[in-house]
Scaffold this motif. Sequence first.
Motif, short mmCIF file in Angstrom:
data_model
loop_
_atom_site.label_atom_id
_atom_site.label_comp_id
_atom_site.label_asym_id
_atom_site.label_seq_id
_atom_site.Cartn_x
_atom_site.Cartn_y
_atom_site.Cartn_z
N ASN A 36 0.81 -1.22 0.00
CA ASN A 36 0.00 0.00 0.00
C ASN A 36 0.85 1.27 0.00
OD1 ASN A 36 -2.45 1.63 0.40
ND2 ASN A 36 -1.61 1.98 2.44
N GLU A 37 0.47 2.23 -0.84
CA GLU A 37 1.15 3.52 -0.91
C GLU A 37 0.18 4.68 -0.68
OE1 GLU A 37 2.84 3.44 -4.79
OE2 GLU A 37 4.54 2.17 -4.21
N ASP A 38 -1.09 4.38 -0.48
CA ASP A 38 -2.12 5.40 -0.30
C ASP A 38 -2.41 5.58 1.19
OD1 ASP A 38 -4.39 6.99 -0.25
OD2 ASP A 38 -5.37 5.97 -1.92
N ASP A 40 -4.65 7.21 2.61
CA ASP A 40 -6.09 7.11 2.91
C ASP A 40 -6.51 5.68 3.18
OD1 ASP A 40 -6.47 9.83 2.64
OD2 ASP A 40 -7.01 9.71 0.52
N CYS A 41 -5.72 4.73 2.68
CA CYS A 41 -6.09 3.31 2.83
C CYS A 41 -5.43 2.64 4.03
CB CYS A 41 -5.70 2.54 1.56
SG CYS A 41 -6.60 3.01 0.08
N ASP A 89 -4.01 0.34 -5.28
CA ASP A 89 -4.52 0.65 -3.95
C ASP A 89 -6.03 0.91 -3.99
OD1 ASP A 89 -2.03 0.42 -2.73
OD2 ASP A 89 -1.52 2.51 -3.09
N LYS A 144 -12.90 10.07 -2.64
CA LYS A 144 -12.03 9.99 -3.80
C LYS A 144 -12.79 10.12 -5.12
CE LYS A 144 -8.40 7.08 -1.76
NZ LYS A 144 -7.27 7.97 -2.11
#
Length: 334
Positions: A36-38, A40-41, A89, A144
């Motif tokens: 994961n790179e987001d 928000d997640c 993501d 989003k």
Amino acid sequence: MEHNAKLVSSEVAALWSAYMQNSMASCILQHFESVNEDQDCTEIIQSALTNCNYVVKEVKQFFEKENHAIPIGFTQEDVNLKAKRVYSDLFTLRYIKYMAAAGTAAAAALLEVLARNDVRELFSKTSQMFMQLYNDACDILLKKGAFIRSPTIPPMEKPEYLQDESFLSGLIGKHRPLTVIELAHISKNCETNSIGRTFITGFSQTAQVPEVRKFMERGTEIAAKHETVFREILIEDGVPLPSSWDSTISQSIDAPFSDKLMMFQVLSLTELSVTGYGTAIGTSLRKDLGGHYTRLVSEVMQYADDGIKLMIKNRWLEQPPQNVDREALRNRSS
């Protein structure tokens, strides 16, 4: 006198299924967390993992206390946390939304067949946990601008009763407009096939066994075909098409999941498809829709049957608890 009831078959079934589904989802979420790179997640992935691990832990305690064998389920052997990214993501977020909705519905439905208070408490809490997770996922998707909405229709001017049986329409020819109930099921089943197609496409390029890769390729073709059927129904009715699910998949062939896990996930998706189609048949009054769903259910069930045979062949399909084979006991000395 205190009544110390043993687990009945429906309770064992509910607990066993919950263990299998949540141990599998935990492995998938661990991979999603590792790539994961987001930002928000991040929190919602951790929440989803906490939920799944909680269910697995609680079910294990039930089985240990009742002297039931603990399922094998899925373990760290079924996930490769060093594998490269396969899905985006955004797909992770949509998977969590989908998983949470399925978990909420399953836990709520199971309550009807649960007698013991402690088992009911577990599934009541599970339903609440996954419902909150679902709402959190929806909020992030809305933020989003990535929430896939069902089609809109003009407001109804006044309520009225049906005048004749032409409302049912026939299998061929001109059909009356879709009702909102029929639209809701078409949209939901279209969404199920979209997420399934994306998932299985990634599986098809990372599966290790050639026969599994071929099975996955067939699955993507079936899902795409079913999506097309539903979208054509909407086009014929002049209904605006909903947006497609994110289908971004990397070129990585590094398998994040075992073939056993991927096959089980596909069978879980086919089970949800059959359930969704069956519900739609019961609530769709247009006969042509019933014809479509009946045909599509048959195809999904045949695909699932072939998947079960493939899992048995590779000794990947864990046997659910079953009743005693009395005949085998009687013939043990023969």
